[in-house]
Design a protein around this motif. Structure first.
Motif, short mmCIF file in Angstrom:
data_model
loop_
_atom_site.label_atom_id
_atom_site.label_comp_id
_atom_site.label_asym_id
_atom_site.label_seq_id
_atom_site.Cartn_x
_atom_site.Cartn_y
_atom_site.Cartn_z
N SER A 140 0.82 -1.21 0.00
CA SER A 140 0.00 0.00 0.00
C SER A 140 0.86 1.25 0.00
O SER A 140 0.58 2.20 -0.74
CB SER A 140 -0.94 0.01 1.21
OG SER A 140 -1.85 -1.06 1.13
N VAL A 141 1.92 1.26 0.82
CA VAL A 141 2.81 2.41 0.85
C VAL A 141 3.45 2.61 -0.52
O VAL A 141 3.52 3.73 -1.03
CB VAL A 141 3.87 2.27 1.97
CG1 VAL A 141 5.00 3.28 1.81
CG2 VAL A 141 3.21 2.42 3.33
N ALA A 142 3.90 1.53 -1.13
CA ALA A 142 4.51 1.63 -2.46
C ALA A 142 3.50 2.19 -3.47
O ALA A 142 3.85 3.05 -4.30
CB ALA A 142 5.02 0.27 -2.91
N ARG A 187 3.84 5.88 -5.27
CA ARG A 187 3.83 6.00 -6.74
C ARG A 187 2.87 7.10 -7.18
O ARG A 187 3.06 7.72 -8.21
CB ARG A 187 3.44 4.66 -7.37
CG ARG A 187 3.39 4.64 -8.86
CD ARG A 187 4.79 4.83 -9.45
NE ARG A 187 4.77 4.86 -10.88
CZ ARG A 187 4.72 5.98 -11.62
NH1 ARG A 187 4.69 7.16 -11.04
NH2 ARG A 187 4.71 5.92 -12.92
N LEU A 188 1.86 7.36 -6.37
CA LEU A 188 0.89 8.43 -6.66
C LEU A 188 1.32 9.78 -6.07
O LEU A 188 0.58 10.75 -6.15
CB LEU A 188 -0.49 8.05 -6.13
CG LEU A 188 -1.14 6.85 -6.82
CD1 LEU A 188 -2.41 6.45 -6.09
CD2 LEU A 188 -1.43 7.16 -8.28
N GLY A 189 2.50 9.83 -5.49
CA GLY A 189 3.02 11.09 -4.99
C GLY A 189 2.82 11.36 -3.52
O GLY A 189 3.13 12.45 -3.04
N VAL A 190 2.30 10.40 -2.76
CA VAL A 190 2.12 10.58 -1.32
C VAL A 190 3.41 10.12 -0.63
O VAL A 190 3.78 8.96 -0.71
CB VAL A 190 0.92 9.79 -0.79
CG1 VAL A 190 0.77 9.98 0.72
CG2 VAL A 190 -0.35 10.21 -1.51
#
Length: 121
Positions: free
Chosen positions: A18-20, A24-27
């Motif tokens: 989930s973190v990855a 990837r979405l900029g968070v």
């Protein structure tokens, strides 16, 4: 102080995946833990990720939602611990179900959890 929304919590099965995904979405999640992650954004909401196993440590009896049940929560901040206790009591007095009574959490906040009218924490 009026309650103000401060965070959106998501329950995840695989923290690292989930973190990855969100990175990837900029968070920009700052660390790599296995149970809880928070990112600071320039505007609301502050995303928080928790695993099922981390939630049961402070929400006793919590079970994984099934079907269309909510897997997200909305966090609100108040100015003082007393305000948390007062608002919690007011909500419970109106018939709102409390899943966690106010307590001093290990991360330094006075914390409580209630269920919204749709059954989400």
């Amino acid at each position: 102080m009026e309650p103000r929304p401060t965070a959106l919590g998501l329950v995840v099965a695989d923290m690292r995946a989930s973190v990855a995904f969100y990175r990837r979405l900029g968070v920009a999640f700052p660390s790599d833990t296995d149970d809880h992650e928070e990112a600071q954004l320039s505007s609301w909401p502050r995303p928080m990720l928790d695993t099922e196993s981390s939630l049961v440590t402070y929400v006793p009896g919590r079970r994984r939602p099934t079907g269309g049940s909510a897997r997200a929560s909305l966090a609100f901040e108040l100015g003082t611990s007393a305000e948390v206790d007062t608002l919690h009591a007011e909500l419970v007095a109106t018939g709102v179900w409390s899943t966690v009574k106010p307590w001093d959490a290990v991360w330094g906040h006075r914390w409580a959890s209630v269920v919204n009218p749709d059954g989400a924490c």
